[in-house]
Design an enzyme around this catalytic site. Structure first.
Site, PDB file in Angstrom:
ATOM      1  N   TRP A 141      40.516  87.073  28.132  1.00 10.30           N
ATOM      2  CA  TRP A 141      40.836  85.641  28.090  1.00 10.30           C
ATOM      3  C   TRP A 141      40.072  84.886  29.154  1.00 10.30           C
ATOM      4  O   TRP A 141      39.620  83.758  28.929  1.00 10.30           O
ATOM      5  CB  TRP A 141      42.339  85.421  28.219  1.00 10.30           C
ATOM      6  CG  TRP A 141      43.097  86.058  27.092  1.00 10.30           C
ATOM      7  CD1 TRP A 141      43.997  87.078  27.181  1.00 10.30           C
ATOM      8  CD2 TRP A 141      43.004  85.749  25.683  1.00 10.30           C
ATOM      9  NE1 TRP A 141      44.468  87.415  25.934  1.00 10.30           N
ATOM     10  CE2 TRP A 141      43.877  86.616  24.997  1.00 10.30           C
ATOM     11  CE3 TRP A 141      42.249  84.818  24.949  1.00 10.30           C
ATOM     12  CZ2 TRP A 141      44.030  86.581  23.602  1.00 10.30           C
ATOM     13  CZ3 TRP A 141      42.403  84.780  23.565  1.00 10.30           C
ATOM     14  CH2 TRP A 141      43.285  85.653  22.912  1.00 10.30           C
ATOM     15  N   ASP A 167      45.694  79.987  33.686  1.00 10.44           N
ATOM     16  CA  ASP A 167      46.178  80.326  32.347  1.00 10.44           C
ATOM     17  C   ASP A 167      47.365  81.264  32.553  1.00 10.44           C
ATOM     18  O   ASP A 167      47.197  82.414  32.942  1.00 10.44           O
ATOM     19  CB  ASP A 167      45.045  81.015  31.573  1.00 10.44           C
ATOM     20  CG  ASP A 167      45.491  81.513  30.197  1.00 10.44           C
ATOM     21  OD1 ASP A 167      46.690  81.388  29.866  1.00 10.44           O
ATOM     22  OD2 ASP A 167      44.625  82.025  29.464  1.00 10.44           O
ATOM     23  N   LYS A 184      53.911  83.785  23.873  1.00  5.39           N
ATOM     24  CA  LYS A 184      54.083  85.032  24.618  1.00  5.39           C
ATOM     25  C   LYS A 184      55.448  85.078  25.295  1.00  5.39           C
ATOM     26  O   LYS A 184      56.142  86.075  25.214  1.00  5.39           O
ATOM     27  CB  LYS A 184      52.981  85.187  25.678  1.00  5.39           C
ATOM     28  CG  LYS A 184      51.561  85.007  25.154  1.00  5.39           C
ATOM     29  CD  LYS A 184      51.070  86.193  24.349  1.00  5.39           C
ATOM     30  CE  LYS A 184      49.787  85.893  23.580  1.00  5.39           C
ATOM     31  NZ  LYS A 184      48.658  85.474  24.377  1.00  5.39           N
TER      32      LYS A 184
HETATM   33  C1  LIG Z   1      47.264  85.004  24.012  1.00  5.76           C
HETATM   34  C2  LIG Z   1      46.518  84.451  25.164  1.00  5.76           C
HETATM   35  C3  LIG Z   1      45.598  83.406  25.004  1.00  5.76           C
HETATM   36  C4  LIG Z   1      45.250  82.827  23.660  1.00  5.76           C
HETATM   37  O1  LIG Z   1      46.232  81.980  23.242  1.00  5.76           O
HETATM   38  P1  LIG Z   1      46.089  81.134  21.875  1.00  5.76           P
HETATM   39  O2  LIG Z   1      47.324  80.313  21.915  1.00  5.76           O
HETATM   40  O3  LIG Z   1      46.038  82.148  20.767  1.00  5.76           O
HETATM   41  O4  LIG Z   1      44.855  80.343  21.948  1.00  5.76           O
HETATM   42  C5  LIG Z   1      44.972  82.909  26.133  1.00  5.76           C
HETATM   43  N1  LIG Z   1      45.229  83.414  27.344  1.00  5.76           N
HETATM   44  C6  LIG Z   1      46.106  84.421  27.533  1.00  5.76           C
HETATM   45  C7  LIG Z   1      46.338  84.941  28.914  1.00  5.76           C
HETATM   46  C8  LIG Z   1      46.778  84.975  26.458  1.00  5.76           C
HETATM   47  O5  LIG Z   1      47.641  85.973  26.638  1.00  5.76           O
END
Ligand SMILES: *Cc1c(COP(=O)(O)O)cnc(C)c1O
Length: 356
Positions: free
Chosen positions: A101, A168, A192
């Site tokens: 990511w 993030d 998540k």
């Molecule tokens: C799942 C995830 C993403 C991607 O998220 P989307 O909503 O599918 O764009 C980005 N960063 C992290 C750390 C993730 O676990």
């Protein structure tokens, strides 16, 4: 029978949230309408949105120095929206590459300004979080992926810097207390640890937007959503409602600190078994282990398929590791009950008794 769901995302939510979310589809709080059919301009939805925004602030321990937005486009859209809105062409931002990511975030940000990759653990298949690297003080911001969902590592401590951090937090939002004074912006895809897919939480410090000169499309401009209090266009009403239910649940548990204490216990339970069981081993540096996504492998790959079968027989779902790591990944987000982690540990012990 309800399964023990170790999915990395979309992922488990509290059982009471599933029930309340289902009931609200039939009838929202007895108003005679489904939550799915009310206007985003209705008094009912305005109350949902404003309680959701306030709950985010309560759980993060912040006030009006931040704006809370619920956007669409996933965390992946924040990879470019952050840089597009906050980094001018002639400015430099620092990024730490700790996994899939992070690498995607870097690729998107490079379209908008100078990106300095300060450290990377890629050459070791992202098994650790780099530390002690140099962080120039004139960076516009430092971007980190605070929890690396795929590889199972986590920044247990923030890098030592005065540069404002953008993080993030998709796979760890509200799982442990955060010192928001260190951040200019955090973002998290809901699916998540917060709610269903379809909404992304963005918390942005007031006063940092509107400084870059470039043309930003209306929908991609944070200022649009800040000015319209996250309802410029139709926001993802149902996902926001379910996020609110989850945040009410976190508060009822005693808040983020209480949830974090429980997360520590769950992580200790699974990692102690990984470390003591002779058939399994962890895949990451011990000091960087994620409290949310525990990754491990069978020392003998011939055990991998039979262990997955043993898990399936015990009603355990989605324990297979990401293809880039292999083995197993137990995602033990906030809503994961201790009892489910214990069942996984029991299956590991039982498997070892039979195959060790
Ligand atoms: C799942 C995830 C993403 C991607 O998220 P989307 O909503 O599918 O764009 C980005 N960063 C992290 C750390 C993730 O676990």
């Amino acid at each position: 029978m309800k399964k023990h769901n170790f999915s990395a995302g979309p992922a488990i939510l509290p059982a009471s949230v599933f029930e309340q979310a289902a009931e609200a589809v039939r009838d929202l709080d007895g108003i005679g309408l489904s939550v799915l059919e009310i206007s985003h301009r209705s008094a009912e939805f305005k109350a949902i949105l404003s309680e959701a925004q306030q709950s985010v602030k309560d759980l993060l321990g912040i006030g009006d120095e931040f704006d809370v937005l619920f956007l669409t486009g996933g965390a992946s859209s924040q990879f470019y929206m952050t840089a597009m809105n906050l980094l001018a062409n002639n400015e430099t931002a620092g990024y730490v590459d700790t996994g899939t990511w992070s690498a995607k975030a870097i690729k998107e940000a490079e379209r908008f300004g100078a990106i300095k990759k300060l450290a990377s653990s890629k050459e070791d298949n992202y098994t650790y979080v780099p530390k002690g690297f140099d962080i120039p003080s004139d960076l516009k911001y430092l971007h980190i992926t605070s929890n690396n969902t795929v590889f199972g590592t986590q920044f247990r401590q923030l890098p030592d810097t005065k540069v404002p951090i953008i993080a993030d937090m998709s796979s760890e939002i509200f799982s442990r207390p955060v010192d928001m004074s260190r951040y200019d912006l955090i973002y998290a895809g809901a699916q998540k640890n917060l709610g269903p897919a379809g909404v992304t939480l963005v918390v942005v410090r007031k006063g940092i937007t509107g400084k870059v000169k470039r043309e930003i499309p209306t929908m991609l401009n944070y200022e649009t959503h800040i000015a319209k209090d996250s309802a410029f266009n139709t926001p993802p009403t149902y996902p926001i409602y379910v996020c609110l239910l989850t945040m009410r649940w976190i508060k009822a548990q005693g808040g983020v600190a209480a949830v974090a204490a429980n997360n520590d216990k769950k992580a200790k339970l699974i990692y102690d078994e990984i470390d003591s069981n002779p058939l399994f081993e962890g895949t990451t540096a011990v000091e960087d282990r994620s409290l949310m996504n525990a990754t491990f492998i069978a020392k003998n790959d011939a055990h991998t398929a039979p262990f997955l079968e043993a898990c399936a027989a015990a009603n355990i779902s989605a324990i297979k590791g990401h293809r880039s790591v292999g083995g197993f990944r137990a995602s033990i987000y906030n809503a994961m009950p201790m009892e489910s982690v214990q069942i996984l540990v029991d299956v590991m012990r039982d498997f070892t008794a039979k195959n060790g």
